[in-house]
Write a protein that holds these residues in place. Structure first.
Motif, PDB file in Angstrom:
ATOM      1  N   UNK A   9     -57.076 -69.291  40.572  1.00  0.00           N
ATOM      2  CA  UNK A   9     -56.232 -69.645  39.331  1.00  0.00           C
ATOM      3  C   UNK A   9     -56.621 -71.034  38.157  1.00  0.00           C
ATOM      4  N   UNK A  10     -55.754 -69.506  37.421  1.00  0.00           N
ATOM      5  CA  UNK A  10     -56.750 -70.718  35.883  1.00  0.00           C
ATOM      6  C   UNK A  10     -55.114 -71.443  35.478  1.00  0.00           C
ATOM      7  N   UNK A  11     -53.927 -72.178  35.781  1.00  0.00           N
ATOM      8  CA  UNK A  11     -53.006 -72.942  34.740  1.00  0.00           C
ATOM      9  C   UNK A  11     -52.149 -72.639  35.453  1.00  0.00           C
ATOM     10  N   UNK A  12     -52.189 -72.735  37.333  1.00  0.00           N
ATOM     11  CA  UNK A  12     -51.747 -71.476  38.245  1.00  0.00           C
ATOM     12  C   UNK A  12     -50.890 -70.185  38.019  1.00  0.00           C
ATOM     13  N   UNK A  13     -52.291 -70.378  37.655  1.00  0.00           N
ATOM     14  CA  UNK A  13     -51.583 -68.182  38.322  1.00  0.00           C
ATOM     15  C   UNK A  13     -53.001 -67.340  38.234  1.00  0.00           C
ATOM     16  N   UNK A  14     -53.109 -66.563  38.541  1.00  0.00           N
ATOM     17  CA  UNK A  14     -53.978 -66.034  39.519  1.00  0.00           C
ATOM     18  C   UNK A  14     -53.919 -64.125  38.794  1.00  0.00           C
ATOM     19  N   UNK A  15     -55.125 -63.588  38.796  1.00  0.00           N
ATOM     20  CA  UNK A  15     -54.609 -62.044  39.136  1.00  0.00           C
ATOM     21  C   UNK A  15     -54.877 -61.608  40.232  1.00  0.00           C
ATOM     22  N   UNK A  16     -54.121 -60.241  40.704  1.00  0.00           N
ATOM     23  CA  UNK A  16     -54.304 -59.618  41.845  1.00  0.00           C
ATOM     24  C   UNK A  16     -54.745 -58.346  41.744  1.00  0.00           C
ATOM     25  N   UNK A  17     -56.024 -57.595  42.227  1.00  0.00           N
ATOM     26  CA  UNK A  17     -56.618 -56.722  42.108  1.00  0.00           C
ATOM     27  C   UNK A  17     -56.279 -55.719  43.264  1.00  0.00           C
ATOM     28  N   UNK A  18     -56.522 -54.255  43.757  1.00  0.00           N
ATOM     29  CA  UNK A  18     -56.570 -53.795  44.857  1.00  0.00           C
ATOM     30  C   UNK A  18     -57.014 -52.163  44.730  1.00  0.00           C
ATOM     31  N   UNK A  19     -57.695 -51.306  45.310  1.00  0.00           N
ATOM     32  CA  UNK A  19     -57.511 -50.065  45.243  1.00  0.00           C
ATOM     33  C   UNK A  19     -57.139 -49.086  46.092  1.00  0.00           C
ATOM     34  N   UNK A  20     -56.635 -48.300  45.790  1.00  0.00           N
ATOM     35  CA  UNK A  20     -55.186 -47.699  46.459  1.00  0.00           C
ATOM     36  C   UNK A  20     -56.286 -46.252  46.695  1.00  0.00           C
ATOM     37  N   UNK A  21     -55.938 -44.997  47.370  1.00  0.00           N
ATOM     38  CA  UNK A  21     -55.913 -43.408  46.874  1.00  0.00           C
ATOM     39  C   UNK A  21     -55.827 -43.515  45.733  1.00  0.00           C
ATOM     40  N   UNK A  22     -56.720 -42.139  45.412  1.00  0.00           N
ATOM     41  CA  UNK A  22     -56.055 -42.150  44.160  1.00  0.00           C
ATOM     42  C   UNK A  22     -54.862 -41.425  43.461  1.00  0.00           C
ATOM     43  N   UNK A  23     -54.238 -40.496  44.821  1.00  0.00           N
ATOM     44  CA  UNK A  23     -53.168 -39.621  44.757  1.00  0.00           C
ATOM     45  C   UNK A  23     -52.294 -41.059  45.102  1.00  0.00           C
ATOM     46  N   UNK A  24     -52.427 -42.221  45.192  1.00  0.00           N
ATOM     47  CA  UNK A  24     -50.955 -43.168  45.529  1.00  0.00           C
ATOM     48  C   UNK A  24     -51.565 -43.906  44.450  1.00  0.00           C
ATOM     49  N   UNK A  25     -51.520 -44.078  43.009  1.00  0.00           N
ATOM     50  CA  UNK A  25     -52.066 -44.927  41.930  1.00  0.00           C
ATOM     51  C   UNK A  25     -50.487 -44.374  41.492  1.00  0.00           C
ATOM     52  N   UNK A  26     -50.264 -43.821  40.931  1.00  0.00           N
ATOM     53  CA  UNK A  26     -48.787 -44.204  40.205  1.00  0.00           C
ATOM     54  C   UNK A  26     -47.712 -44.318  40.661  1.00  0.00           C
TER      55      UNK A  26
END
Ligand code: ASP
Ligand code: MG
Length: 412
Positions: free
Chosen positions: A299-316
């Motif tokens: 984290x920088x300045x008390x925020x962070x990025x969260x990334x995750x992967x899912x099946x393409x069919x579930x992306x939307x």
């Protein structure tokens, strides 16, 4: 010997191919073996039946779907039995509900709980070649069930385990398990042997030779599986215990896999405090979306990025959900990237070798490929990269880890 053979959809796609299967089974029978032959539906048939069901309703009744789609295997079983008889050999089809392959009642993805042996043993004792349709079972109430797509593999392995077969052969349209997809890398090599654990990783990473559940089953009951082509002669690939691999030259990496079926969702500038990740992933799992890789930045300045992967069919669906979530938790924004690929290296040797990960990352960087996310298990390392570099990455890793076939000449 008791031999179980399974033939996939392309191996039984028409009467000519069914004749070919009959001749193969007869050759084994002539050597004095007891034969159980498991068949899939003709290629395309299960899809055709599912399409019919979906022409009626978006969510057709699950019990009736299993009644419908189990017929594909019933057709090929009867045709194979008739073919064998026409060739002068005694054969009998025994359906899932006649063997009594007993499953739970989860229609469309049933699990085998028990196999009654008596009927099959009786027919074998009478000298008949026993044909069992793959993919189908019956629950305690007598309802027809199916085992999930590709489930005929599991039928074969379960029969081999239950009846203590001496050999379980799975015939398909490729002549074994390859170090990587030969369509992507012309230097891919057929493996003589692969361990259950490696095969499980390869299967879950997208190598579609065997249904994952059949490999889990084979591992649990120690059933060696020989994967072969029904169309060309060859020794195939033996899927077996790690202990039985000993004679093999020690390779660190056995295979490289590639999948384009995932998408990456990033929630930007998430407040870095306890409970946020729990909140995000509880919501995702409650929506029945399976998450593969998760990365949380420092984290920088008390925020962070969260990334995750899912099946393409579930992306939307995942993207929409995260937009709502971002508002709720005070995150900045959400982005989604569908143009990603996941390349992975798999090998038992990783457990005892240092430097495999760094080598993988160096190979990718030498090709100018940026790594967007990484995940590892004991015998696997996966990297998410831009989709356009997917095939290049596979070829480079295949070469760097010494998997290229020697008999293929270098181009140029
Ligand atoms: N016919 C089923 C399917 O297409 C089962 C199988 O072939 O293994 O998924
Ligand atoms: Mg299959």
């Amino acid at each position: 010997m008791l031999v179980v053979q399974k033939y996939g959809g392309t191996s039984v796609r028409d009467l000519e191919r069914i004749g070919n299967v009959a001749r193969k089974a007869i050759a084994y029978k002539e050597k004095g073996n007891d034969m159980i032959v498991v068949v899939s539906a003709m290629s395309g048939e299960t899809d055709r039946l599912l399409n019919l069901a979906h022409g009626i309703a978006a969510f057709p009744d699950e019990r009736e779907v299993d009644v419908l789609i189990s017929t594909g295997e019933q057709v090929t079983s009867a045709l194979l039995a008739m073919t064998l008889k026409s060739m002068g050999y005694d054969a009998v089809s025994v359906l899932g509900c006649q063997v009594r392959i007993i499953t739970d009642s989860s229609f469309g993805k049933a699990r085998i709980n028990d196999i009654e042996k008596e009927k099959i043993l009786q027919e074998l004792r009478a000298g008949k070649i026993v044909i069992v349709p793959g993919f189908q079972g019956v629950d305690e109430e007598g309802n027809i069930t199916t085992l999930g797509r590709g489930g005929s593999d599991t039928t074969a392995v379960a029969l081999a385990a239950g009846l203590k077969a001496d050999l379980c052969e799975i015939y398909t349209d490729v002549d074994g398990v390859y170090t990587t997809d030969p369509n992507i890398c012309d230097k891919a090599r057929r493996l003589d042997k692969i361990s259950y654990d490696e095969m499980l990783e390869m299967a879950s990473l997208g190598a579609k030779v065997l249904q994952i559940r059949s490999v889990e089953f084979a591992k649990k009951y120690n059933v060696p599986i020989l994967v072969k082509s029904s169309l060309v002669e060859g020794q195939g690939t033996l899927v077996c215990r790690e202990e039985d691999m000993m004679s093999m030259e020690k390779v660190v990496v056995s295979g490289v896999t590639y999948s384009k079926n995932e998408a990456k969702v990033t929630v930007n500038k998430v407040p870095d405090k306890p409970g946020i990740a729990a909140k995000i992933f509880t919501a995702v799992s409650e929506a029945n979306i399976v998450v593969d890789i998760i990365v949380q930045n420092i984290s920088h300045a008390n925020t962070t990025d969260i990334t995750f992967t899912v099946a393409k069919a579930d992306a939307k669906k995942a993207y929409k959900m995260m937009e709502g979530m971002a508002k709720e938790i005070g995150a900045d924004s959400v982005s989604v990237d569908e143009d990603i690929a996941k390349v992975s290296i798999v090998g038992l040797g990783m457990v005892s070798h240092a430097g495999i990960a760094s080598k993988m990352f160096s190979v990718l960087s030498a090709e100018g490929i940026n790594i967007e996310a990484i995940t590892t298990s004991e015998i696997k390392i996966s990297c998410v990269i831009a989709k356009k570099y997917g095939e290049l990455a596979v070829q480079a890793l295949h070469k760097a880890f010494g998997l290229d076939r020697e008999d293929v000449k270098e181009e140029n």
